[in-house]
Motif scaffolding. Structure first.
Motif, PDB file in Angstrom:
ATOM      1  N   PHE A  58      98.342  78.485  18.278  1.00 50.94           N
ATOM      2  CA  PHE A  58      98.654  77.347  17.467  1.00 50.94           C
ATOM      3  C   PHE A  58      98.043  76.048  18.287  1.00 50.94           C
ATOM      4  N   ALA A  59      97.353  75.274  17.838  1.00 46.51           N
ATOM      5  CA  ALA A  59      96.734  74.159  18.923  1.00 46.51           C
ATOM      6  C   ALA A  59      97.155  72.839  18.315  1.00 46.51           C
ATOM      7  N   THR A  60      97.385  72.086  19.179  1.00 47.98           N
ATOM      8  CA  THR A  60      97.943  70.486  18.934  1.00 47.98           C
ATOM      9  C   THR A  60      97.195  69.535  19.703  1.00 47.98           C
ATOM     10  N   VAL A  61      97.421  68.244  19.321  1.00 44.93           N
ATOM     11  CA  VAL A  61      96.812  67.264  20.296  1.00 44.93           C
ATOM     12  C   VAL A  61      97.943  66.606  20.683  1.00 44.93           C
ATOM     13  N   GLY A  62      97.968  66.428  22.124  1.00 47.78           N
ATOM     14  CA  GLY A  62      99.034  65.575  22.674  1.00 47.78           C
ATOM     15  C   GLY A  62      99.168  64.248  22.602  1.00 47.78           C
ATOM     16  N   GLU A  63     100.007  63.703  23.341  1.00 48.73           N
ATOM     17  CA  GLU A  63     100.039  62.172  23.582  1.00 48.73           C
ATOM     18  C   GLU A  63      99.089  61.743  24.572  1.00 48.73           C
ATOM     19  N   ASP A  64      98.681  62.829  25.283  1.00 55.68           N
ATOM     20  CA  ASP A  64      97.682  62.435  26.199  1.00 55.68           C
ATOM     21  C   ASP A  64      96.356  62.462  25.769  1.00 55.68           C
ATOM     22  N   ASP A  65      96.071  62.991  24.290  1.00 58.12           N
ATOM     23  CA  ASP A  65      94.998  63.005  23.571  1.00 58.12           C
ATOM     24  C   ASP A  65      94.162  64.328  24.144  1.00 58.12           C
ATOM     25  N   LEU A  66      94.689  65.224  24.781  1.00 59.14           N
ATOM     26  CA  LEU A  66      94.029  66.473  24.894  1.00 59.14           C
ATOM     27  C   LEU A  66      94.681  67.786  24.172  1.00 59.14           C
TER      28      LEU A  66
END
Length: 203
Positions: free
Chosen positions: A18-26
């Motif tokens: 399960f992949a997400t985008v973090g607040e670091d945009d990574l």
């Protein structure tokens, strides 16, 4: 095979990437349990203190993938929604997934919030067949993805694409034609066409 079958397959695989985008945009990735699948919806949960939770709240776009023992892969991209009636959903998740009681005993379960993916695009990829088999689906109002390549009318019929195709999914014709359900999307035909008659389908 349809979108609902693919959602059910993810439930059967259960432990999915399960992949997400973090607040670091990574990108960030982890294994998550698929807790419930019902018509047009995949439900999971996570604790409010986790980075995963914060990333979901920051950016609802996610990617899920799973592979079963038959070498069949499901890839889902979509958006998540935090569900209403959280206590009801968490109680249902624990009822349908009793092993969760060992991880979050008693009222500890209510540190979890339930989320759903109710719209998205799905790719089914069967590596257990020869040639391989793939299909694309959509649910919740999304549009099915068009990936890979197609041969345009600029084709001169030289057969370079057909000879080079590792899955032999190029058929003779005017123009030649790619059988999309067996295409690897590797780009070998695209790179070797002498007249650039092959283009990306999503271009």
């Amino acid at each position: 095979m349809n979108a609902q079958d693919c959602l059910q397959m993810l439930r059967e695989i259960r432990d999915v990437s399960f992949a997400t985008v973090g607040e670091d945009d990574l990108p960030h990735n982890r294994i998550i349990d698929v807790m419930i699948v019902e018509e047009g919806r995949l439900v999971f949960c996570t604790g409010r203190g986790k980075d995963f939770y914060r990333q979901l709240m920051h950016n609802p776009h996610v990617a899920v993938s799973g592979l079963n023992k038959a070498w069949q892969m499901i890839r889902l991209t979509g958006t998540v929604r935090k569900l209403d009636d959280q206590k009801q959903w968490i109680d249902r998740i624990f009822a349908e997934n009793p092993a969760m009681n060992d991880v979050y005993p008693g009222k500890a379960r209510y540190i979890l919030d339930a989320f759903a993916i109710e719209a998205g695009r799905i790719e089914f990829f069967d590596l257990g067949k020869s040639p391989i088999h793939r299909e694309s689906f959509a649910f919740g109002g999304s549009k099915a993805p068009e990936k890979g390549f197609r041969i345009t009318d600029a084709c001169i019929g030289c057969g370079t694409c057909k000879r080079n195709c590792p899955q032999q999914c190029v058929e003779t014709g005017t123009p030649f034609r790619i059988r999309q359900d067996s295409c690897l999307h590797c780009g070998l035909c695209f790179e070797n066409c002498p007249v650039q008659a092959i283009v990306r389908r999503d271009a």
